[in-house]
Design an enzyme around this catalytic site. Structure first.
Site, PDB file in Angstrom:
ATOM      1  N   PRO A   2      21.305  45.177 -13.248  1.00 35.19           N
ATOM      2  CA  PRO A   2      22.417  45.711 -14.418  1.00 35.19           C
ATOM      3  C   PRO A   2      23.638  44.921 -14.486  1.00 35.19           C
ATOM      4  O   PRO A   2      24.225  44.379 -13.273  1.00 35.19           O
ATOM      5  CB  PRO A   2      22.645  47.151 -13.617  1.00 35.19           C
ATOM      6  CG  PRO A   2      21.509  47.238 -12.781  1.00 35.19           C
ATOM      7  CD  PRO A   2      20.981  46.082 -12.377  1.00 35.19           C
ATOM      8  N   GLU A   3      24.410  44.893 -15.648  1.00 31.48           N
ATOM      9  CA  GLU A   3      25.490  43.973 -15.766  1.00 31.48           C
ATOM     10  C   GLU A   3      26.557  45.053 -15.964  1.00 31.48           C
ATOM     11  O   GLU A   3      26.454  46.463 -15.778  1.00 31.48           O
ATOM     12  CB  GLU A   3      25.415  43.109 -16.775  1.00 31.48           C
ATOM     13  CG  GLU A   3      24.398  42.069 -16.807  1.00 31.48           C
ATOM     14  CD  GLU A   3      24.122  41.071 -17.734  1.00 31.48           C
ATOM     15  OE1 GLU A   3      24.801  40.878 -18.936  1.00 31.48           O
ATOM     16  OE2 GLU A   3      22.863  40.483 -17.993  1.00 31.48           O
ATOM     17  N   HIS A  93      10.432  55.238  -3.240  1.00 32.24           N
ATOM     18  CA  HIS A  93      11.723  54.462  -2.919  1.00 32.24           C
ATOM     19  C   HIS A  93      13.036  54.773  -2.924  1.00 32.24           C
ATOM     20  O   HIS A  93      13.904  54.387  -3.487  1.00 32.24           O
ATOM     21  CB  HIS A  93      11.439  53.385  -4.300  1.00 32.24           C
ATOM     22  CG  HIS A  93      10.035  52.648  -4.409  1.00 32.24           C
ATOM     23  ND1 HIS A  93       9.475  52.037  -3.474  1.00 32.24           N
ATOM     24  CD2 HIS A  93       9.095  53.039  -5.377  1.00 32.24           C
ATOM     25  CE1 HIS A  93       8.297  51.579  -3.865  1.00 32.24           C
ATOM     26  NE2 HIS A  93       8.156  52.196  -5.016  1.00 32.24           N
ATOM     27  N   ARG A 112      13.187  47.352  -5.630  1.00 37.47           N
ATOM     28  CA  ARG A 112      13.122  46.041  -5.131  1.00 37.47           C
ATOM     29  C   ARG A 112      13.766  45.955  -3.741  1.00 37.47           C
ATOM     30  O   ARG A 112      13.881  45.015  -2.864  1.00 37.47           O
ATOM     31  CB  ARG A 112      13.624  45.088  -6.110  1.00 37.47           C
ATOM     32  CG  ARG A 112      13.016  44.978  -7.357  1.00 37.47           C
ATOM     33  CD  ARG A 112      11.853  44.253  -7.397  1.00 37.47           C
ATOM     34  NE  ARG A 112      12.152  42.972  -7.170  1.00 37.47           N
ATOM     35  CZ  ARG A 112      12.399  42.022  -8.042  1.00 37.47           C
ATOM     36  NH1 ARG A 112      12.712  42.186  -9.142  1.00 37.47           N
ATOM     37  NH2 ARG A 112      12.497  40.615  -7.647  1.00 37.47           N
ATOM     38  N   ARG A 155      38.344  23.626 -16.621  1.00 35.79           N
ATOM     39  CA  ARG A 155      37.401  23.423 -15.976  1.00 35.79           C
ATOM     40  C   ARG A 155      36.412  22.548 -16.621  1.00 35.79           C
ATOM     41  O   ARG A 155      36.321  22.323 -17.985  1.00 35.79           O
ATOM     42  CB  ARG A 155      36.603  24.891 -15.557  1.00 35.79           C
ATOM     43  CG  ARG A 155      37.420  26.006 -15.034  1.00 35.79           C
ATOM     44  CD  ARG A 155      37.773  25.562 -13.491  1.00 35.79           C
ATOM     45  NE  ARG A 155      36.666  25.232 -12.719  1.00 35.79           N
ATOM     46  CZ  ARG A 155      36.720  25.329 -11.625  1.00 35.79           C
ATOM     47  NH1 ARG A 155      38.190  25.055 -10.827  1.00 35.79           N
ATOM     48  NH2 ARG A 155      35.672  25.358 -10.792  1.00 35.79           N
TER      49      ARG A 155
END
Length: 285
Positions: A2-3, A93, A112, A155
């Site tokens: 998830p972002e 889970h 996971r 950068r």
């Protein structure tokens, strides 16, 4: 993983579902999820009698604000929260359960098993790992074009891995970097210091608009993402680049390409996002 849009969607859902609920007890079924304190009995005891006052977000982390403590939760790959009645059977889970005094439960499931939880004294979490070194919030008012360029413009790193680095800008993962770079017309392998002022302006606008559009759509459901009510996101139907290799670019019609950039699968249009190299003389790109 998830972002920002997905975590923000979960935050908004949980804000509606759990704020005002008081913890009666906590059950930890997988101790390694708990990172701080390192004793799960202390972890559970700290929250007994505490009421959730708000659910906030920092980057990809959720922050559950209690009376005296803050619980920092990272969903990692497939962590998810759901609110249930106490008489509903536990699903596989399910690793952590917050039992509330009203008979409901907040359950954390993680196939996971990569998710993490930390408890700190209220507001101390922002001064400690894992939040201490996080960068700019791209949906905050403080995320101005100047703030972004002050951190990134000099950068020499390629722009894609730079945008993925959470110490500079938080919450933007692989999906939204690809989508933002396409909207800005910037090749993912351009060095940051090769971008012109107008390109930085386009990129800043693209990052903000992409994330706002994704949040409005409830995030993206690629594999298993759902919000706290079990609903999937819909932004995947608006992808221009991500996962569309070999398909025609929606702008120019050229086939979308995929390559590995800094270890990440990267989708881009070679015509709309040309690879420009910075001239050694320091001339314009």
């Amino acid at each position: 993983m998830p972002e920002l849009p997905e975590v923000e969607t979960v935050r908004r859902t949980l804000q509606q579902l759990v704020v005002g609920k008081t913890v009666e007890r906590v059950t930890v079924r997988l101790p390694r999820i708990v990172q701080h304190p390192d004793d799960i009995e202390i972890f559970a005891a700290l929250l007994v009698g505490e009421t959730i006052r708000s659910v906030e977000r920092r980057g990809k982390f959720l922050r559950f604000i209690f009376d005296h403590y803050t619980l920092v939760s990272h969903l990692r790959m497939e962590g998810r929260y759901g609110v249930y009645r106490s008489d509903e059977p536990l699903e596989p889970h399910t690793h952590v359960v917050f039992h509330f005094t009203d008979g409901s439960e907040l359950r954390y499931k993680d196939v996971r098993q990569f998710g993490t939880m930390h408890i700190f004294a209220k507001d101390q979490d922002l001064q400690e790992a894992p939040l201490r070194k996080l960068g700019l919030e791209p949906l905050d008012e403080a995320f101005t074009l100047k703030a972004m360029t002050d951190r990134l413009a000099k950068r020499t790193t390629k722009i894609k891995p730079l945008l993925l680095n959470q110490e500079y800008i938080v919450g933007i993962g692989n999906i939204y970097v690809d989508e933002s770079l396409f909207r800005a017309g910037i090749h993912p392998e351009r060095e940051a210091n090769s971008l012109s002022a107008s390109e930085w302006a386009k990129l800043h606008e693209a990052i903000v608009s992409t994330l706002r559009d994704a949040v409005a759509a409830g995030g993206s459901s690629i594999k298993s993402f759902v919000n706290g009510q079990g609903e999937i996101g819909m932004f995947q139907h608006q992808f221009n680049m991500y996962g569309r290799q070999g398909e025609p670019c929606p702008t120019c019609g050229q086939h979308i390409e995929k390559k590995v950039v800094a270890g990440r699968g990267t989708h881009y249009c070679p015509k709309c996002q040309p690879l420009k190299r910075k001239r050694s003389s320091g001339g314009k790109t």
